[in-house]
Design an enzyme around this catalytic site. Structure first.
Site, PDB file in Angstrom:
ATOM      1  NE  ARG A  56      -0.275   9.410  -4.337  1.00 22.80           N
ATOM      2  CZ  ARG A  56       0.153   9.256  -5.412  1.00 22.80           C
ATOM      3  NH1 ARG A  56       0.269   9.319  -7.057  1.00 22.80           N
ATOM      4  NH2 ARG A  56       0.875  11.096  -5.480  1.00 22.80           N
ATOM      5  CE1 TYR A 110     -17.040  -9.868   4.403  1.00 17.08           C
ATOM      6  CE2 TYR A 110     -15.349  -8.356   2.852  1.00 17.08           C
ATOM      7  CZ  TYR A 110     -16.161  -8.734   4.099  1.00 17.08           C
ATOM      8  OH  TYR A 110     -16.083  -7.241   5.106  1.00 17.08           O
ATOM      9  CG  ASP A 183     -10.663 -13.697  -0.515  1.00 14.98           C
ATOM     10  OD1 ASP A 183      -9.118 -14.016   0.362  1.00 14.98           O
ATOM     11  OD2 ASP A 183     -10.748 -12.874  -0.309  1.00 14.98           O
ATOM     12  CE  LYS A 208     -10.789 -10.267   7.933  1.00 16.81           C
ATOM     13  NZ  LYS A 208     -11.627  -9.210   8.086  1.00 16.81           N
TER      14      LYS A 208
HETATM   15  C1  LIG Z   1     -12.909 -13.582   2.838  1.00 14.93           C
HETATM   16  C2  LIG Z   1     -12.721 -12.444   2.503  1.00 14.93           C
HETATM   17  N1  LIG Z   1     -11.586 -11.402   1.722  1.00 14.93           N
HETATM   18  C3  LIG Z   1     -11.819 -10.034   2.350  1.00 14.93           C
HETATM   19  C4  LIG Z   1     -12.233  -8.757   3.155  1.00 14.93           C
HETATM   20  C5  LIG Z   1     -12.367  -7.902   3.075  1.00 14.93           C
HETATM   21  O1  LIG Z   1     -10.843  -7.483   4.280  1.00 14.93           O
HETATM   22  P1  LIG Z   1     -10.581  -6.510   5.228  1.00 14.93           P
HETATM   23  O2  LIG Z   1     -11.803  -6.113   6.268  1.00 14.93           O
HETATM   24  O3  LIG Z   1      -9.318  -6.076   5.307  1.00 14.93           O
HETATM   25  O4  LIG Z   1     -10.910  -5.258   3.771  1.00 14.93           O
HETATM   26  C6  LIG Z   1     -13.263 -10.216   4.073  1.00 14.93           C
HETATM   27  C7  LIG Z   1     -13.430  -9.214   5.865  1.00 14.93           C
HETATM   28  O5  LIG Z   1     -13.848 -10.123   6.608  1.00 14.93           O
HETATM   29  C8  LIG Z   1     -13.210 -11.871   3.897  1.00 14.93           C
HETATM   30  O6  LIG Z   1     -13.511 -12.293   5.184  1.00 14.93           O
END
Ligand SMILES: Cc1ncc(COP(=O)(O)O)c(C=O)c1O
Length: 400
Positions: A56, A110, A183, A208
């Protein structure tokens, strides 16, 4: 000679460090680490020496993944998390989001990031102002009024593919003493590296494009060493660490990142152009199209690198029933809830990624009942277009 009962537990555990170096970073599953001398362990605990004590607090396989992402994003450091949402949470905490603090956030973001602030953080007395991040005057007014600790946006927004003017937002944040959190999941470092133009914390759902194969849930934040240190200290308390096996898979996926996204982004441009000329499609959101309202901004930010592998489009005159018929008819594109993978994926934002966003906010943003999001994979674009053609015909949305 120890008894078999004891040997079974200890035999083979005291392996000397080999004098050779593996080409592929090994999967280090050990939770704990011992040293030849307790004083060495103590020095690592005290932060006086580099090393590992407990997973951790840090793990060599996770560190290898972090170093790779930091290199791609041009960052001093990266800190990996168990998911993209854990990374968003960690970045907000590192920016100083606490009870009584304020955040300015892009409305088009998101759905879970929206809900994290609108629901969970709101219950913890964090006040969020949502703004159209494309309207810089509105963002400036919101920042002046709220005096936030952080501004949160996406380089390319999910699911409407709006483009954020990151350099202008970084200037605005600096002027008002706020940190800019970006992001960068959709854009990836292939298109854009927000830290280089003044962003403070850059978040990825590494689930992703960075991992790319649909087999690992992971998140990562890149930043200065100082902010990374704050995130690591918080991580020791919150424990949303990336597991070593996931880090190994993510790093393995990352090896082909550049080749994958280059193919995905060029395929997406071909498909967006085709969709934009199809009679059954009312609107295509893809920043590479000259008709996209921020096409020039996208060209300025991304140069010749392309416009990403994501798009959304509206099926003409369609509601949920027609969209479901279309998605059921897809044979190659998976109607599944993720993006950025080697295989193409279609998603219905109104019921999945943005389900937690209130219906009236969705409607105001343009996340309509006929909107489909498409993540283009590495397949031949001609085969993907053929699949879209047959699905439009099979669902009665286009003439055969
Ligand atoms: C732009 C974006 N940020 C964050 C996330 C969250 O990621 P995770 O599903 O790996 O928690 C997503 C998930 O689809 C996303 O599309």
């Amino acid at each position: 000679m120890a008894r078999m009962q004891t040997l079974a537990v200890h035999a083979g555990t005291r392996q000397p460090a080999p004098a050779c170096h593996p080409v592929s970073p090994p999967l280090n599953q050990s939770v704990a680490y011992y040293y030849d001398n307790m004083a060495d362990l103590d020095a690592v605990f005290a932060g006086e020496a580099d090393g590992y004590v407990y997973s951790r607090y840090g793990n060599p396989t996770v560190a290898a993944f972090e170093q790779a992402v930091a290199a791609l994003e041009g960052a001093q450091e990266a800190v990996a998390f168990s998911s993209g949402m854990a990374a968003v949470h960690a970045a907000l905490l590192a920016a100083g989001v606490r009870s009584g603090a304020r955040v300015v956030c892009a409305t088009d973001i998101y759905g879970a990031s929206y809900a994290l602030l609108a629901q969970l953080f709101a219950e913890l007395a964090v006040e969020t102002t949502y703004v159209d991040i494309g309207n810089l005057a509105a963002v400036a007014a919101a920042v002046q009024a709220a005096r936030p600790v952080a501004i949160l946006c996406e380089t390319l927004s999910n699911p409407l593919l709006k483009v954020a003017d990151i350099p202008a937002l970084a200037d605005l944040a600096r002027e008002h003493g706020a940190l800019l959190l970006v992001d960068n999941t959709f854009a990836t470092p292939y298109l854009y590296r927000p830290l280089e133009v003044g962003a403070d914390l850059v978040v990825h759902s590494a689930t992703k494009y960075l991992s790319g194969h649909g087999d690992v849930l992971a998140g990562v934040v890149v930043s200065s060493a100082e902010l990374a240190h704050a995130m690591r200290e918080n991580q020791k308390l919150l424990g949303a660490n990336l597991a070593p096996q996931s880090a190994w898979l993510a790093l393995r996926g990352l090896r082909t990142f550049w080749l994958r996204v280059r193919q995905q982004f060029s395929g997406a441009a071909t498909i967006a152009d085709w969709l934009s000329r199809h009679a059954a499609i009312a609107r295509v959101n893809f920043p590479g199209l000259p008709l996209h309202p921020q096409h020039r901004l996208a060209a300025r930010l991304f140069g010749a690198q392309g416009y990403g592998g994501m798009m959304s489009f509206e099926l003409r005159g369609a509601g949920q029933a027609e969209v479901f018929r279309f998605m059921n008819a897809l044979r190659l594109v998976f109607p599944a809830t993720t993006l950025g993978d080697v295989f193409s994926l279609a998603l219905y934002p109104a019921h999945s990624s943005h389900r937690r966003v209130p219906a009236e906010v969705r409607a105001a943003l343009g996340i309509t009942e006929g909107l489909v999001r498409l993540s283009v994979g590495i397949e031949a674009p001609e085969d993907l277009i053929a699949d879209l053609v047959q699905a439009l015909e099979a669902s009665g949305l286009a003439q055969e």
